[in-house]
Design an enzyme around this catalytic site. Sequence first.
Site, short mmCIF file in Angstrom:
data_model
loop_
_atom_site.label_atom_id
_atom_site.label_comp_id
_atom_site.label_asym_id
_atom_site.label_seq_id
_atom_site.Cartn_x
_atom_site.Cartn_y
_atom_site.Cartn_z
N GLY A 1 -6.83 1.57 9.71
CA GLY A 1 -6.58 3.01 9.67
C GLY A 1 -7.37 3.80 10.69
O GLY A 1 -6.90 4.83 11.18
N LYS B 1 0.85 -1.19 0.00
CA LYS B 1 0.00 0.00 0.00
C LYS B 1 0.89 1.24 0.00
O LYS B 1 1.74 1.40 0.88
CB LYS B 1 -0.92 0.00 1.23
CG LYS B 1 -1.84 1.21 1.31
CD LYS B 1 -2.70 1.14 2.56
CE LYS B 1 -3.62 2.34 2.68
NZ LYS B 1 -4.46 2.29 3.89
N ASP C 1 -14.28 0.14 11.95
CA ASP C 1 -14.55 0.17 10.50
C ASP C 1 -14.70 -1.25 9.96
O ASP C 1 -14.18 -1.59 8.90
CB ASP C 1 -13.44 0.90 9.77
CG ASP C 1 -13.86 1.33 8.36
OD1 ASP C 1 -15.08 1.34 8.09
OD2 ASP C 1 -12.98 1.62 7.53
#
Length: 548
Positions: free
Chosen positions: A246, A132, A226
Amino acid sequence: MPVPGDDMGETPLTRTPIPMPAYFSQAEQSFSLKKRGRSLCYTLPPRPPVKSALPVSRIFPNKQRSWSQPRPQSVSFRSPQNKTPASKLYDQSKGDTFFKQCFKSICKLGRGSFGEVYKVQSLEDGCFYAVKRSVSPFRGESDRQRKLQEVRKHERVGEHPNCLRFVRAWEEKRMLYLQTELCAGSLQQHSEEFAGSLPPRRVWNITCDLLHGLKHLHDRNLLHLDIKPANVFISFSGVCKLGDFGLMVELDGTEGSGEAQEGDPRYMAPELLDGIFSKAADVFSLGMSLLEVACNMELPKGGDGWQQLRQGHLPTEFTSDLPPDFLKVLSAMLEPDYRRRATVDWLLSLPAIRNAERWRMVTLAQERTLGKIIAVYQFIVWLLSFVFQWLNRPVIGFLHYCGLRALPRSPPCSPFPNHLGESSFSSDWDDESLGDDVFEVPPSPLATHRNLTYHGQELIGRHSPDLLSRPSLGSTSTPRNLSPEFSMRKRSALPLTPNVSRISQDSTGKSRSPSTSHSSSGFVDAEVQRTLFLPRNLLGMFDDATEQ
C-alpha cells in the site's frame, strides 16, 4: 410603543454601557419597508453531507458514475476496465454480490485502517484465497482513484516466489476487493509462537528469502517503505513473501518521492525524517525486522533507544548470542549513513549469504519432493478405496437386500421384552383410572394374546393360582389406556399357532362394560388371567425357594 425619555430627550438605553443594537431604531417605527432578497452572507451555510453517503453537488447536476453501479466491475490497469469479473457461478439476476456468489467466507484474518482481510474458499476451483475488502465505500472519484492505486502497485510488482501473488481485483457497490494467495501466517505470528529467539538456521532462511524479494522490487525501481514482520507472510511450504504494497513508491513513476509516506516508526530509516527516499531505506527496515526476530527484542518507538539504534549502536545484551557472520550482515544493513549502507546486491554476494542460500535451496527441494510424495500417496489411497467400493457394490447391495428380508428373532430367555409391551399402550393418563383397584388390574386382550403366542411359538403353561394372584413388580403403576383402533390393528397383525386360535371379538365385547373406564380399555375377566403363563418375578422366585 416608544420608550419615554428624560428632560434632555435621551432614553435610559442611551446611557447604558451596553452597545445599542442596530435594529433598535427601527423598533420605534410602526411600519417598515418590505425587505428584498438578502444576500448570501445573511443565509445559513448548507449542512455538510454525511461522510458515508455519496457526494451530491448543489450546483452541477448529479451525474451517475459507472463505478457507482451495483454490478461488479473488474479492476485492472493492464486490460480495459468496466468488465464483469469472469466467473461461471455469478448470476447478475440474483441480488447477492459477486463475493457471496463465488466465494465461501471462512473467517476474518485481520482488520486495518484501510481494509479487512477474509479467508475464503473459491466455489469455482475449490482453492483457498485471501480477499481484502475496503472498510469504507468510495467517497468520490479522487478517493476511488487513490484506493485503486493499490491494484496498480500489485500489478506492477508482478509474480515472484518471494512476493505475495496477486490474483485479481474488482469493485462492486463502491467497495474495492483484492484477491491474493493465502499464506499460513505472518512472520510476526511465527516469531511469537517461540518462547525466545528464532533458531539461527531459520533466521538465515528468512534473510535469504526477503533479500531475494527485495531485490525483485529494487530491480523494478520500487520502494516498499513498510517492511516489518507483520507485512512478511509465510506460505504453507515455509517460504517468506513480502506483502502489503500500500505504501510502495515508484522511483521512475509519476508519483516520485512527493507522494511517499513513511511506515512504522520502529522500522523507519533515519533519513526519511529529512524527506530522503531511496532503496537504502528498505534495507534498513529489513535489518530492523531481522534484529527483532533474531534477538526477540522489543523495538522502541522513540526515545533514547530509538536514537541509539539509528546511530549504529546495537545492544550487546541482545546480540551477544548471534553468529559473527550474521552480526556483520546486521551492522551493514543498519548503517546510519544511507550513502554507505549496504545494497541488496552486495549482501547477496557475501559468502555467508551464499552458503545459507545453498542450504535454503536444498531444504526447499526436499520439502517440495516430500510434498509431492505425500500427494501421490494420498491419491493412490483414494483411488484404491474408490475401486474397492466399486467392486464390492454388488455384494453390499445383496447383503443389504438379505438384511431387509430377514425376520427379527428374539432371544429365548426373555419372551416378553419390555419395549414390546410398552409400545401397545397409549401414553395418555385417564383421570378415572386412579382408583382403589390400582394393584388388581386385569390384562388386556392384546397382552393376553401376546402371552399365548409370540412369533409362532406356543407359550401356554400352568402355574400356581396363589402365585398368579400376587401383583407383579411391573403392575404397581397406574394403568394406561389402550387405544381401541390401535389394539384391533395390532391384534389382527399377530401370527397364530395351530393350537391357539385368535380371540374373537364377541368374547372381548362381553367382558366390556360401558359404565367403567376398564371397559373402554378392553380388559377381560380375572379368570382368564389365572390360566395364563406369566413371567416370573423376584417375589415368585422367593416364594418357590421358601416352599422347597
